[in-house]
Design a protein around this motif. Structure first.
Motif, PDB file in Angstrom:
ATOM      1  N   ARG A  77       1.501   6.304  -7.139  1.00  0.00           N
ATOM      2  CA  ARG A  77       0.961   7.891  -7.560  1.00  0.00           C
ATOM      3  C   ARG A  77       0.937   8.896  -7.234  1.00  0.00           C
TER       4      ARG A  77
ATOM      5  N   ILE B 115       2.583  -2.802  -9.921  1.00  0.00           N
ATOM      6  CA  ILE B 115       2.860  -2.867  -8.078  1.00  0.00           C
ATOM      7  C   ILE B 115       1.248  -2.917  -8.265  1.00  0.00           C
ATOM      8  N   GLU B 116       0.445  -2.397  -8.558  1.00  0.00           N
ATOM      9  CA  GLU B 116      -1.509  -2.065  -8.119  1.00  0.00           C
ATOM     10  C   GLU B 116      -1.906  -3.745  -8.301  1.00  0.00           C
TER      11      GLU B 116
ATOM     12  N   GLU C 246       1.169  -1.169  -0.277  1.00  0.00           N
ATOM     13  CA  GLU C 246      -0.153   0.203   0.153  1.00  0.00           C
ATOM     14  C   GLU C 246       1.019   1.278   0.147  1.00  0.00           C
TER      15      GLU C 246
ATOM     16  N   TYR D   2       3.792   1.041  -0.965  1.00  0.00           N
ATOM     17  CA  TYR D   2       4.591   0.982  -2.695  1.00  0.00           C
ATOM     18  C   TYR D   2       3.764   1.800  -3.431  1.00  0.00           C
ATOM     19  N   CYS D   3       2.654   1.874  -3.441  1.00  0.00           N
ATOM     20  CA  CYS D   3       1.765   2.249  -4.496  1.00  0.00           C
ATOM     21  C   CYS D   3       1.415   3.769  -4.512  1.00  0.00           C
TER      22      CYS D   3
ATOM     23  N   ASN E 106       3.643   1.281 -12.276  1.00  0.00           N
ATOM     24  CA  ASN E 106       2.665   1.283 -10.824  1.00  0.00           C
ATOM     25  C   ASN E 106       1.453   0.397 -11.457  1.00  0.00           C
ATOM     26  N   ARG E 107       0.955   0.158 -12.765  1.00  0.00           N
ATOM     27  CA  ARG E 107       0.256  -1.445 -13.147  1.00  0.00           C
ATOM     28  C   ARG E 107       0.186  -2.514 -12.619  1.00  0.00           C
TER      29      ARG E 107
ATOM     30  N   HIS F  91      -0.114  -6.695  -8.065  1.00  0.00           N
ATOM     31  CA  HIS F  91       0.680  -7.611  -7.132  1.00  0.00           C
ATOM     32  C   HIS F  91      -0.072  -7.172  -5.830  1.00  0.00           C
ATOM     33  N   HIS F  92      -0.449  -5.789  -5.395  1.00  0.00           N
ATOM     34  CA  HIS F  92      -1.135  -5.592  -4.279  1.00  0.00           C
ATOM     35  C   HIS F  92      -2.542  -6.243  -5.023  1.00  0.00           C
ATOM     36  N   ASN F  93      -3.405  -5.746  -5.377  1.00  0.00           N
ATOM     37  CA  ASN F  93      -4.479  -6.879  -5.472  1.00  0.00           C
ATOM     38  C   ASN F  93      -4.767  -8.227  -5.505  1.00  0.00           C
TER      39      ASN F  93
ATOM     40  N   LYS G 184       4.226   4.840 -15.825  1.00  0.00           N
ATOM     41  CA  LYS G 184       2.594   4.068 -15.432  1.00  0.00           C
ATOM     42  C   LYS G 184       2.688   2.856 -15.402  1.00  0.00           C
TER      43      LYS G 184
END
Length: 123
Positions: A38, A78-79, A31, A33-34, A75-76, A81-83, A72
């Motif tokens: 951003r 990272i997101e 979170e 990192y996200c 970022n996708r 992996h977060h999800n 970007k």
């Protein structure tokens, strides 16, 4: 005289990570990192807009746009992996249902049965 090179890589020193399994960050770290990603993207977008407004040369604008695109993309990743971590942390998490696979022959039989005479097979 040579100094040992150590770098921090996902909370683990690089010298310790060589040849060993590297632990992936947990959900709280992801979170952070996200949020950081951003913020960096927002700063990069502002820089690209400022370059365009100030009349920077085409090469500089292209490099800035490519850097922003790469950020970007990261970022996708990272997101995603977060999800995945957030989904795995849910109690009784089940994978989403998968539609049953249909083979081409059953689809062909169904289409022919709807539009015309039934499909006959002969041996």
């Amino acid at each position: 005289m040579s100094l040992p090179i150590t770098a921090v890589f996902v909370g683990v020193e690089y010298s310790k990570a060589i040849g060993a399994e590297v632990e992936m960050p947990d959900l709280a770290e992801m979170e952070l990192y996200c949020v950081e990603a951003r913020g960096l993207i927002a700063r990069a977008e502002a820089a690209v807009l400022a370059m365009n407004a100030n009349g920077a040369c085409q090469g500089h604008r292209l490099m800035a746009a490519q850097g922003l695109t790469a950020m970007k993309h990261l970022n996708r990743i990272i997101e995603l992996h977060h999800n995945r971590l957030a989904f795995a942390a849910l109690p009784n998490a089940a994978s989403p249902p998968v539609a049953p696979r249909r083979n081409w022959l059953s689809a062909l039989r169904q289409r022919l049965a709807i539009s015309g005479p039934a499909l006959e097979t002969r041996a």
